[in-house]
Design a protein around this motif. Structure first.
Motif, PDB file in Angstrom:
ATOM      1  N   VAL A 213      -3.417  -2.709   2.362  1.00 41.91           N
ATOM      2  CA  VAL A 213      -2.248  -1.992   1.847  1.00 41.91           C
ATOM      3  C   VAL A 213      -2.546  -1.395   0.482  1.00 41.91           C
ATOM      4  O   VAL A 213      -2.275  -0.219   0.212  1.00 41.91           O
ATOM      5  CB  VAL A 213      -1.023  -2.927   1.769  1.00 41.91           C
ATOM      6  CG1 VAL A 213       0.127  -2.245   1.024  1.00 41.91           C
ATOM      7  CG2 VAL A 213      -0.577  -3.322   3.171  1.00 41.91           C
ATOM      8  N   ARG A 214      -3.122  -2.202  -0.395  1.00 45.04           N
ATOM      9  CA  ARG A 214      -3.344  -1.738  -1.763  1.00 45.04           C
ATOM     10  C   ARG A 214      -4.445  -0.694  -1.866  1.00 45.04           C
ATOM     11  O   ARG A 214      -4.302   0.288  -2.583  1.00 45.04           O
ATOM     12  CB  ARG A 214      -3.675  -2.940  -2.658  1.00 45.04           C
ATOM     13  CG  ARG A 214      -2.506  -3.903  -2.839  1.00 45.04           C
ATOM     14  CD  ARG A 214      -2.916  -5.102  -3.671  1.00 45.04           C
ATOM     15  NE  ARG A 214      -1.766  -5.949  -4.002  1.00 45.04           N
ATOM     16  CZ  ARG A 214      -1.853  -7.050  -4.735  1.00 45.04           C
ATOM     17  NH1 ARG A 214      -3.039  -7.449  -5.213  1.00 45.04           N
ATOM     18  NH2 ARG A 214      -0.768  -7.758  -5.002  1.00 45.04           N
ATOM     19  N   LYS A 215      -5.549  -0.914  -1.176  1.00 43.23           N
ATOM     20  CA  LYS A 215      -6.698  -0.010  -1.269  1.00 43.23           C
ATOM     21  C   LYS A 215      -6.579   1.195  -0.331  1.00 43.23           C
ATOM     22  O   LYS A 215      -6.551   2.349  -0.765  1.00 43.23           O
ATOM     23  CB  LYS A 215      -7.988  -0.779  -0.956  1.00 43.23           C
ATOM     24  CG  LYS A 215      -9.240   0.089  -0.791  1.00 43.23           C
ATOM     25  CD  LYS A 215     -10.392  -0.753  -0.260  1.00 43.23           C
ATOM     26  CE  LYS A 215     -11.583   0.123   0.100  1.00 43.23           C
ATOM     27  NZ  LYS A 215     -12.301   0.624  -1.085  1.00 43.23           N
ATOM     28  N   ASN A 216      -6.500   0.894   0.973  1.00 41.66           N
ATOM     29  CA  ASN A 216      -6.550   1.975   1.951  1.00 41.66           C
ATOM     30  C   ASN A 216      -5.277   2.809   1.999  1.00 41.66           C
ATOM     31  O   ASN A 216      -5.340   4.029   2.209  1.00 41.66           O
ATOM     32  CB  ASN A 216      -6.853   1.418   3.340  1.00 41.66           C
ATOM     33  CG  ASN A 216      -8.308   1.040   3.512  1.00 41.66           C
ATOM     34  OD1 ASN A 216      -9.158   1.452   2.721  1.00 41.66           O
ATOM     35  ND2 ASN A 216      -8.607   0.251   4.526  1.00 41.66           N
ATOM     36  N   LEU A 217      -4.110   2.171   1.835  1.00 42.76           N
ATOM     37  CA  LEU A 217      -2.861   2.918   1.907  1.00 42.76           C
ATOM     38  C   LEU A 217      -2.450   3.469   0.543  1.00 42.76           C
ATOM     39  O   LEU A 217      -2.361   4.678   0.349  1.00 42.76           O
ATOM     40  CB  LEU A 217      -1.764   2.045   2.509  1.00 42.76           C
ATOM     41  CG  LEU A 217      -2.025   1.535   3.927  1.00 42.76           C
ATOM     42  CD1 LEU A 217      -0.863   0.675   4.408  1.00 42.76           C
ATOM     43  CD2 LEU A 217      -2.267   2.690   4.899  1.00 42.76           C
ATOM     44  N   LEU A 218      -2.236   2.586  -0.426  1.00 44.84           N
ATOM     45  CA  LEU A 218      -1.792   3.055  -1.735  1.00 44.84           C
ATOM     46  C   LEU A 218      -2.881   3.824  -2.477  1.00 44.84           C
ATOM     47  O   LEU A 218      -2.630   4.874  -3.071  1.00 44.84           O
ATOM     48  CB  LEU A 218      -1.306   1.871  -2.574  1.00 44.84           C
ATOM     49  CG  LEU A 218      -0.041   1.179  -2.072  1.00 44.84           C
ATOM     50  CD1 LEU A 218       0.313  -0.001  -2.969  1.00 44.84           C
ATOM     51  CD2 LEU A 218       1.120   2.150  -1.985  1.00 44.84           C
ATOM     52  N   GLY A 219      -4.096   3.309  -2.470  1.00 45.95           N
ATOM     53  CA  GLY A 219      -5.193   3.997  -3.149  1.00 45.95           C
ATOM     54  C   GLY A 219      -5.442   5.381  -2.582  1.00 45.95           C
ATOM     55  O   GLY A 219      -5.653   6.349  -3.324  1.00 45.95           O
ATOM     56  N   SER A 220      -5.406   5.477  -1.253  1.00 46.67           N
ATOM     57  CA  SER A 220      -5.608   6.785  -0.620  1.00 46.67           C
ATOM     58  C   SER A 220      -4.460   7.736  -0.925  1.00 46.67           C
ATOM     59  O   SER A 220      -4.662   8.943  -1.102  1.00 46.67           O
ATOM     60  CB  SER A 220      -5.753   6.610   0.898  1.00 46.67           C
ATOM     61  OG  SER A 220      -6.892   5.828   1.210  1.00 46.67           O
ATOM     62  N   LEU A 221      -3.237   7.189  -1.002  1.00 42.15           N
ATOM     63  CA  LEU A 221      -2.078   8.009  -1.365  1.00 42.15           C
ATOM     64  C   LEU A 221      -2.243   8.577  -2.771  1.00 42.15           C
ATOM     65  O   LEU A 221      -2.019   9.767  -3.010  1.00 42.15           O
ATOM     66  CB  LEU A 221      -0.808   7.169  -1.271  1.00 42.15           C
ATOM     67  CG  LEU A 221       0.499   7.841  -1.731  1.00 42.15           C
ATOM     68  CD1 LEU A 221       0.853   8.997  -0.806  1.00 42.15           C
ATOM     69  CD2 LEU A 221       1.624   6.830  -1.766  1.00 42.15           C
ATOM     70  N   LEU A 222      -2.662   7.736  -3.699  1.00 41.44           N
ATOM     71  CA  LEU A 222      -2.861   8.199  -5.076  1.00 41.44           C
ATOM     72  C   LEU A 222      -3.957   9.260  -5.160  1.00 41.44           C
ATOM     73  O   LEU A 222      -3.889  10.168  -5.982  1.00 41.44           O
ATOM     74  CB  LEU A 222      -3.218   7.016  -5.974  1.00 41.44           C
ATOM     75  CG  LEU A 222      -2.114   5.987  -6.218  1.00 41.44           C
ATOM     76  CD1 LEU A 222      -2.650   4.814  -7.015  1.00 41.44           C
ATOM     77  CD2 LEU A 222      -0.936   6.634  -6.940  1.00 41.44           C
ATOM     78  N   ALA A 223      -4.953   9.130  -4.308  1.00 42.35           N
ATOM     79  CA  ALA A 223      -6.063  10.083  -4.312  1.00 42.35           C
ATOM     80  C   ALA A 223      -5.713  11.397  -3.620  1.00 42.35           C
ATOM     81  O   ALA A 223      -6.473  12.367  -3.695  1.00 42.35           O
ATOM     82  CB  ALA A 223      -7.285   9.458  -3.636  1.00 42.35           C
TER      83      ALA A 223
END
Length: 360
Positions: A213-223
């Motif tokens: 959730v933190r890396k793949n979902l949220l991190g990708s969203l921020l990127a």
């Protein structure tokens, strides 16, 4: 300008596995190793660890091919927007006629859908075809070329713009391919018991779920990622594509996919959805001896109905992705594990040592 004679660049290749996979595309459950060509040597033991986990689970990795198609979009100029809209209606109402044109280009090509966008006086028409065991780039371009000729001869008020209008869209990140489909859409999933998660992956289901959730979902969203939430699909796809004679540039859209992880009472549900796996068991790039050997060992040179070898190849590619994605996310739940593995494996490989890594 002079072009030199063809030569070759050696890329290290290893067979990793076996992976246990259950899929109708394989005719049931199989245990099979896969080839990965890469300069990133830690990839082999990382995928190997995921493969080992798959053999410890009943049914292993379960894979479903939910769709398959290849697309090419043509660009037409119209007299004005009203003419473009009229042309759209004319084209959309002539699908059987268009399929007749497509059938003259290949016995495997079949028009299954088309989509249209209008920008001012420009008309973008995206044709979607099935292409048998081929990835289909050349097949759909030839069909689009004939369709363009037919449209220009039968639809008034439109002119040639380009054989490719980028609404396809080929080898570029986009949202449209994940929505409409380009290549094989493959979903892979596995349910790993708690004991295997803790002993083989050295982590917990809750830890993997939280990191995803933190890396793949949220991190990708921020990127600002486009329809993509994963750690490193591109690594496994590139290795598999190079080993099996695929167009490696298609990892651009191929690596756009979504990883899902869920803690189910301590067991780990893990899935990878890859909507754009563009592979073929026949076609350009398949004549090299090493490629032929790889496709034969993978069982993708058997005498089957058109399309079955291609679907088999796509499932094997997607299962390889799941193994590597699972192993990397598990490693990243533990401080320092990823870097330690890379240092040990890469420095050991440089010395020629026999090293052990994440696959153990």
């Amino acid at each position: 300008m002079a072009i030199s004679a063809p030569s070759s660049t050696p890329i290290p290749l290893k067979w990793v596995g076996p992976l246990r996979i259950t899929s109708t595309a394989l005719g049931g459950t199989e245990e099979i190793s896969v080839p990965l060509a890469t300069y990133e040597t830690p990839l082999w033991p990382s995928v190997g660890r995921g493969a080992r986990v798959s053999t410890l689970v009943e049914g292993g990795i379960r894979a479903v091919v939910v769709d398959e198609r290849m697309s090419r979009s043509i660009l037409l100029e119209a007299d004005d927007a009203a003419t473009a809209f009229a042309a759209w209606q004319r084209i959309d109402g002539s699908r059987e006629e268009l399929q007749s044109v497509v059938s003259t280009t290949s016995r495997f090509a079949r028009l299954i859908d088309l989509h249209v966008q209008i920008v001012g006086d420009l008309l973008f028409v995206r044709f979607e075809l099935t292409t048998g065991d081929a990835s289909g780039h050349n097949m759909v371009t030839l069909a689009a070329d004939r369709l363009m000729d037919h449209i220009l001869a039968t639809v008034p008020g439109v002119r040639y713009g380009s054989i490719s209008g980028n609404y396809c869209i080929d080898k570029k990140p986009s949202a449209v391919n994940g929505i409409l489909g380009r290549g094989k859409n493959v979903v892979t999933e596995i349910l790993i018991p708690r004991e295997i998660v803790e002993r083989r992956l050295r982590t917990t289901a809750a830890g993997v779920e939280k990191l995803n959730v933190r890396k793949n979902l949220l991190g990708s969203l921020l990127a600002g990622s486009i329809r993509s939430a994963n750690a490193h699909y591109a690594n496994m796809l590139l290795g598999f594509y190079l080993a099996t004679g695929q167009d490696a540039a298609n990892i651009v859209e191929g690596s756009q996919g979504i990883t899902r992880a869920e803690d189910r009472d301590g067991d780990l549900y893990f899935s990878c959805t890859l909507p754009n796996v563009i592979v073929g068991s026949v076609g350009n790039g398949k004549g090299l001896p090493e490629v032929e050997e790889a496709l034969t060992r993978l069982g993708c040179r058997e005498d089957r109905a058109p399309g079955e070898n291609g679907r088999r190849l796509a499932v094997l590619a997607a299962a390889s992705v799941l193994c590597g994605e699972l192993s990397l996310l598990a490693a990243q739940t533990n401080p320092g594990e990823l870097m330690r593995s890379h240092v040990v494996l890469e420095r050991g490989a440089a010395r020629g040592d026999q090293v052990q890594g994440e696959s153990d």
